[in-house]
Design a protein around this motif. Sequence first.
Motif, PDB file in Angstrom:
ATOM      1  N   UNK A  35      10.564  -0.124  -1.917  1.00 36.57           N
ATOM      2  CA  UNK A  35      10.788   0.777  -0.783  1.00 36.57           C
ATOM      3  C   UNK A  35       9.763   1.903  -0.884  1.00 36.57           C
ATOM      4  N   UNK A  36       8.878   2.018   0.093  1.00 39.76           N
ATOM      5  CA  UNK A  36       7.808   3.011   0.072  1.00 39.76           C
ATOM      6  C   UNK A  36       8.355   4.418   0.255  1.00 39.76           C
ATOM      7  N   UNK A  37       7.875   5.340  -0.559  1.00 38.90           N
ATOM      8  CA  UNK A  37       8.164   6.760  -0.403  1.00 38.90           C
ATOM      9  C   UNK A  37       6.965   7.423   0.248  1.00 38.90           C
ATOM     10  N   UNK A  38       5.778   7.092  -0.235  1.00 35.94           N
ATOM     11  CA  UNK A  38       4.527   7.630   0.308  1.00 35.94           C
ATOM     12  C   UNK A  38       3.492   6.510   0.296  1.00 35.94           C
ATOM     13  N   UNK A  39       2.829   6.348   1.408  1.00 35.92           N
ATOM     14  CA  UNK A  39       1.773   5.347   1.508  1.00 35.92           C
ATOM     15  C   UNK A  39       0.486   6.059   1.858  1.00 35.92           C
ATOM     16  N   UNK A  45      -3.529   6.416  -3.390  1.00 32.23           N
ATOM     17  CA  UNK A  45      -2.342   6.044  -4.140  1.00 32.23           C
ATOM     18  C   UNK A  45      -1.112   5.881  -3.271  1.00 32.23           C
ATOM     19  N   UNK A  46       0.009   5.618  -3.927  1.00 32.31           N
ATOM     20  CA  UNK A  46       1.279   5.466  -3.218  1.00 32.31           C
ATOM     21  C   UNK A  46       2.416   5.725  -4.188  1.00 32.31           C
ATOM     22  N   UNK A  47       3.615   5.871  -3.626  1.00 35.69           N
ATOM     23  CA  UNK A  47       4.837   6.038  -4.402  1.00 35.69           C
ATOM     24  C   UNK A  47       5.901   5.154  -3.781  1.00 35.69           C
ATOM     25  N   UNK A  48       6.754   4.578  -4.617  1.00 30.46           N
ATOM     26  CA  UNK A  48       7.825   3.729  -4.115  1.00 30.46           C
ATOM     27  C   UNK A  48       8.966   3.639  -5.119  1.00 30.46           C
ATOM     28  N   UNK A  49      10.147   3.313  -4.609  1.00 35.23           N
ATOM     29  CA  UNK A  49      11.271   2.949  -5.454  1.00 35.23           C
ATOM     30  C   UNK A  49      11.348   1.437  -5.436  1.00 35.23           C
TER      31      UNK A  49
END
Length: 94
Positions: A35-39, A45-49
Amino acid sequence: MDEDEKFVELPQKYRKCSSGGDVLIYQDEEYVVGFWVKRGFLDNGFKMFVYTSANSSSDVEQMIAACVWSGYEIHSEQIEKGWYYIYATDKNDH
């Protein structure tokens, strides 16, 4: 992207659960749902759970790395059993 990895668009009422309205699905011997938090753009970069059946953070990092641009360095923090916070940075930023 091969058959084992794909982006799946969420139904309208659940799109807010993942930035962009889709989730990353990867399945091999283990599976990952991200699940993307930041794309970001390729170099941002990116952040996801991530929820996964994998038993170690290195397994999770390898599966995510297989699904995204090779210029990322993947990092993970286990939140609880099966759940990880993943963040990726540009390999050239170090």
